[in-house]
Design a protein around this motif. Structure first.
Motif, PDB file in Angstrom:
ATOM      1  N   GLY A  28       3.255   0.268  -4.307  1.00 21.95           N
ATOM      2  CA  GLY A  28       2.217   0.219  -3.390  1.00 21.95           C
ATOM      3  C   GLY A  28       2.961   0.760  -2.026  1.00 21.95           C
ATOM      4  N   VAL A  29       4.089   0.085  -1.788  1.00 27.09           N
ATOM      5  CA  VAL A  29       4.645   0.471  -0.566  1.00 27.09           C
ATOM      6  C   VAL A  29       4.869   2.148  -0.126  1.00 27.09           C
ATOM      7  N   PRO A  30       5.201   2.703  -1.024  1.00 31.12           N
ATOM      8  CA  PRO A  30       5.522   4.255  -1.062  1.00 31.12           C
ATOM      9  C   PRO A  30       4.303   4.825  -0.922  1.00 31.12           C
ATOM     10  N   MET A  31       3.024   4.300  -1.617  1.00 34.94           N
ATOM     11  CA  MET A  31       1.789   4.798  -1.421  1.00 34.94           C
ATOM     12  C   MET A  31       1.322   4.625   0.077  1.00 34.94           C
ATOM     13  N   VAL A  32       1.367   3.354   0.622  1.00 37.97           N
ATOM     14  CA  VAL A  32       0.751   3.164   1.798  1.00 37.97           C
ATOM     15  C   VAL A  32       1.861   3.922   2.950  1.00 37.97           C
ATOM     16  N   ALA A  33       3.039   3.849   2.857  1.00 37.97           N
ATOM     17  CA  ALA A  33       3.751   4.580   3.859  1.00 37.97           C
ATOM     18  C   ALA A  33       3.455   6.057   3.751  1.00 37.97           C
TER      19      ALA A  33
END
Length: 275
Positions: A28-33
């Protein structure tokens, strides 16, 4: 539900909860960032409101880079564990299913592979094709299948002593039929446990190879490459560049190992528990 029972369930399920959190962060973090751009003006920024985990020497957000590293390391570890398990199941099935001199020869080969130092063999294979993910996968898988083969062979020998296997063989069934219909289902649970238990080993080996400079190239974020790049940054006082990926590596390995132990306890009969 009383508090002690709830606490016991929470303790029993914490590895799976931790692994779920790690998976959500890794995906999730790379997708959101979104896409990251190097910002040398923010290089080695300490943890704060703008960057919760600080930045690395290129100005990348360290939380995002660690999440990307987790995703790559876990993906490669999962592939390594699957390949090593399949190879180990095949070798164990060949040894126990055929038996006789084939069993003796195969187990001597297993002993030979098991005697080789895993890390040294992994470094040699990975160094021949430096930076190639397939070389890293091969180096880890080819050094971890003997343990699976031994477990599978032991389970198959125990299963082959049962009456229904002898009945199938006396009725004229071929080795392939007996292996496919009777022996493979008997070791499915053990093979699954062995695969899960290989995951923390694969994560550590991939990180070690990348840390030593014979794994993934530095431009690919993995836990090993992040730790390798942090060696110089720590000397400049940027402790977070080492603490964040190292903490992620330790927590992931502990959660996977604890989950594997829990799965093993559930799938083994009470008299077979060794934990």
């Amino acid at each position: 539900m009383t508090a002690p029972i709830a606490a016991q369930r929470a303790i029993r399920h914490w590895p799976w909860l931790m692994l779920s959190v790690i998976a959500v962060i890794a995906v999730g973090v790379p997708m959101v960032a979104g896409a990251q751009v190097a910002d040398f003006g923010q290089a080695l920024a300490a943890p704060g409101a703008q960057h919760l985990m600080g930045t690395d020497h290129s100005g990348y957000d360290l939380l995002v880079r660690t999440a990307q590293g987790l995703r790559i390391s876990l993906l490669m570890a999962a592939i390594c564990a699957v390949v090593a398990t399949l190879l180990g199941v095949f070798v164990g099935l060949l040894a126990a299913g055929v038996g006789g001199w084939v069993d003796a020869v195969v187990m001597r080969v297993v002993d030979g592979f098991n005697a080789l130092p895993h890390l040294v063999v992994g470094i040699v294979i990975a160094a021949m094709w430096r930076g190639a993910p397939l070389a890293i996968i091969a180096s880890i898988a080819l050094t971890h299948w003997p343990a699976v083969a031994r477990v599978v062979r032991a389970e198959l020998l125990a299963a082959s002593r049962s009456g229904w296997v002898d009945t199938a063989r006396l009725s004229g069934a071929s080795h392939c039929f007996v292996a496919r219909r009777h022996l493979l289902p008997a070791v499915g649970g053990q093979a699954l446990v062995a695969m899960v238990m290989l995951l923390p080993h694969a994560v550590w080996h991939e990180s070690t190879l990348s840390f030593l400079g014979v794994g993934l190239s530095p431009d690919r974020a993995s836990l090993g490459t992040l730790l390798g790049q942090a060696r110089g940054d720590v000397m400049l006082g940027a402790w977070w560049t080492l603490a964040v990926p190292a903490g992620a590596l330790v927590l992931t390995a502990l959660a996977v190992a604890a989950g594997a132990s829990s799965l093993r306890r559930r799938m083994e009969p009470p008299q077979g528990e060794v934990w």
